[in-house]
Scaffold this active site. Structure first.
Site, PDB file in Angstrom:
ATOM      1  N   CYS A 106       0.579  -1.382   0.213  1.00 43.30           N
ATOM      2  CA  CYS A 106       0.121  -0.240  -0.230  1.00 43.30           C
ATOM      3  C   CYS A 106       1.228   1.209   0.594  1.00 43.30           C
ATOM      4  CB  CYS A 106      -1.176  -0.087   0.834  1.00 43.30           C
ATOM      5  SG  CYS A 106      -2.051   1.211   0.789  1.00 43.30           S
TER       6      CYS A 106
ATOM      7  N   HIS B 283      -3.669  -5.521   0.134  1.00 45.37           N
ATOM      8  CA  HIS B 283      -2.802  -5.607   1.916  1.00 45.37           C
ATOM      9  C   HIS B 283      -3.278  -7.176   1.930  1.00 45.37           C
ATOM     10  CE1 HIS B 283      -3.039  -1.930   4.097  1.00 45.37           C
ATOM     11  NE2 HIS B 283      -3.913  -1.764   3.124  1.00 45.37           N
TER      12      HIS B 283
ATOM     13  N   GLU C  19      -1.895  -8.618   4.259  1.00 47.24           N
ATOM     14  CA  GLU C  19      -1.627  -9.912   5.943  1.00 47.24           C
ATOM     15  C   GLU C  19      -2.791  -9.793   6.184  1.00 47.24           C
ATOM     16  OE1 GLU C  19      -1.163  -6.597   4.471  1.00 47.24           O
ATOM     17  OE2 GLU C  19      -1.146  -4.970   5.816  1.00 47.24           O
TER      18      GLU C  19
END
Ligand code: XMP
Length: 511
Positions: A80, A167, A169
């Site tokens: 990002c 993202h 994660e």
């Protein structure tokens, strides 16, 4: 051991990136983005991940990319804001697009290699962006796009620099783990070495090198962190370690005896000292109503008692603490330590004149890693899975003044709550569950008799880390069983209520 460095640009997800990397059995550390006092050149560092940020490129005070990152020549993955930094520092163009694409998006992978190796087709991903790439720097290409984002993932021509606008994660990107693992193993060539056995081996060596022949003292609370730290240290230095278990009279029913006997069993009875200081604590907080005041007095009394006991041991040089990684991360946060809502009582604040050096063998571990270590070290299940319990104990679960009578009532109520909840499948999912005594009387009726007794509260929450929490949806039958038993069996309680407030806005404990 191979290591990944995650540079924190101030994202709410930085810890999550670290946990995902560790889940792939690769060791990683979170460093502040400015790298002051840190060196990226050490050979065990195999790659660098740049986190997202709450800033956008071009904002005043937006964190910048330190030149050492690209100078190191190591593989880099920008997430990002991290990707946008890579683009903007190398001659590409990033524009502000606050609110343009937020939430779930479908990622079309254009190039099935590197971070997308073995990931064909469309991938669901989670976007949260305050900017987007409009023009790539020379030598870069787009490797995935979404409907609104031409450059959803990019790489440079050497295959060392990668960026994702989404993202990987978060759990809303279901294949995120594969993407991160491709980066770790295919691009950085990390080895999956971060296992409980290797951590134990490494930390035992570290403790031995650090402590040498000196003596170490530890304050045992009975929680999984302090017990794991103690057992690990005992494995490293044996009889140089002594643990002190301070019974402050504010523990749950049977807890002091249970913790003490278990610890004697594990470490041997010479290694554990039991100090009954209940009277000292209770008289120190007698008549005190203010929550902060209570916490401070309990913290102070703990230090006094611990210091006195430690003195008896003679020439001790080290204080062993069960500090874990979230506390460390908080202390290096680029925004500074977060504002404390309560004065947490841990064993950290010992007086300087004791001149003990602190040793923290768990300081790079998350709670789930501590638990895995504990299992590997043979620590019994009941300690491994024990719910967190606050340092000031039951004192913060009795609103207002703490008295012997109230403690007895709370202990009895808490015991029944625990017994009943353990019968329910939800128990293992709870972060914490306990009783709170509200010494306000309410009217009831038992047989023909009017009663006028205290209110008991059932508190049960689900949480990942205690920072936020949701009240647990326990079954009506379980609630019913708890209410019936508490009101029937505990003389001082006439009414039970269930706390249905999340954190925030409430905290988990009532004081
Ligand atoms: P709160 O009540 O602030 O609690 O939502 C968050 C988590 O921290 C625990 N807690 C403490 N732990 N010393 C501790 O070691 C303390 O003084 C303390 N106060 C709260 C609480 O039980 C919850 O897990």
């Amino acid at each position: 051991m191979d290591k990944i460095v995650i540079l924190d640009f101030g994202s709410q997800y930085t810890q999550l990136i670290a946990r995902r990397v560790r889940e792939c059995q690769v060791y990683c550390e979170i460093w502040p983005y400015h790298l002051e006092g840190y060196d990226l050149n050490s050979p065990e560092i195999k790659g660098i991940i740049l986190s997202g940020s709450r800033y956008s490129i071009g904002d005043a005070n937006a964190p910048s990319l330190p030149p050492q990152v690209l100078e190191s020549g190591k593989p880099v993955l920008g997430i990002c804001y991290g990707m946008q930094l890579l683009v903007s520092t190398q001659g590409g163009k990033v524009v502000h697009t606050k609110g343009q694409e937020y939430g779930k998006a479908l990622l079309q992978v254009v190039e099935n290699r590197g971070i997308f190796e073995n990931l064909a087709g469309d991938i669901v991903c989670w976007m949260s962006q305050g900017g987007s790439v409009k023009e790539l720097p020379p030598g870069f290409r787009s490797i995935a796009r979404t409907e609104n984002c031409e450059y959803a993932a990019i790489r440079d021509e050497t295959g060392k620099i990668w960026g994702v606008q989404f993202h990987p994660e978060v759990s809303h990107t279901p294949l995120g783990r594969e993407i991160l693992s491709n980066f770790l193993f295919r691009i950085c060539a990390c080895r999956p070495e971060w296992t409980p056995e290797s951590i134990i081996k490494q930390q035992i060596q570290w403790i031995r090198n650090e402590v040498k022949n000196e003596k170490v003292v530890c304050a045992l609370s009975g929680g999984v962190d302090s017990v794991t730290a103690a057992v690990l240290t005992y494995r490293a230095i044996g009889e140089q370690l002594t643990c002190i278990f301070v019974d402050n009279g504010l523990l749950r029913k049977g807890e002091a005896e249970q913790v003490f006997s278990k610890m004697k069993e594990i470490l041997g009875k010479e290694r554990v000292i039991y100090k009954d200081a209940a009277e000292q604590f209770l008289s120190a907080i007698q008549g005190v109503v203010d929550p902060e005041e209570k916490r401070k007095i309990i913290g102070r009394t703990f230090v006094e008692v611990f210091e006195e006991e430690a003195k008896k041991l003679g020439d001790v040089s080290y204080l062993l603490q069960g500090t874990t990684y979230p506390d460390v991360i908080e202390s290096i946060s680029i925004y500074g330590p977060s504002v404390r809502v309560k004065t947490h009582h841990n064993v950290g604040g010992l007086p300087e004149h004791m001149q003990l050096k602190v040793i923290e063998p768990l300081r790079f571990l998350f709670k789930d890693e501590v638990r895995k270590l504990a299992v590997e070290l043979g620590i019994p299940e009941e300690i491994v899975w024990r719910q967190p319990f606050p340092g000031p104990g039951l004192a913060v679960r009795i609103i207002g003044e703490v008295t012997e009578d109230r403690l007895q009532i709370l202990r009895d109520m808490d015991f029944i709550i625990d017994q009943e909840l353990r019968k329910s499948p939800i128990y293992k999912k709870l972060w914490q569950s306990f009783g709170v005594l509200v010494p306000v009387r309410s009217v009831g009726v038992v047989g023909d008799e009017r009663t006028y007794k205290y209110v008991g509260v059932l508190r049960a929450v689900m949480s990942e880390d205690g920072m936020t929490a949701d009240w647990a949806r326990i079954s009506y039958d379980t609630m019913d069983a708890i209410a019936r038993r508490v009101v029937n069996e505990v003389a001082g309680i006439g009414r039970m209520v269930y706390d249905i407030t999340s954190k925030p806005p409430a905290t988990i404990e009532w004081e």
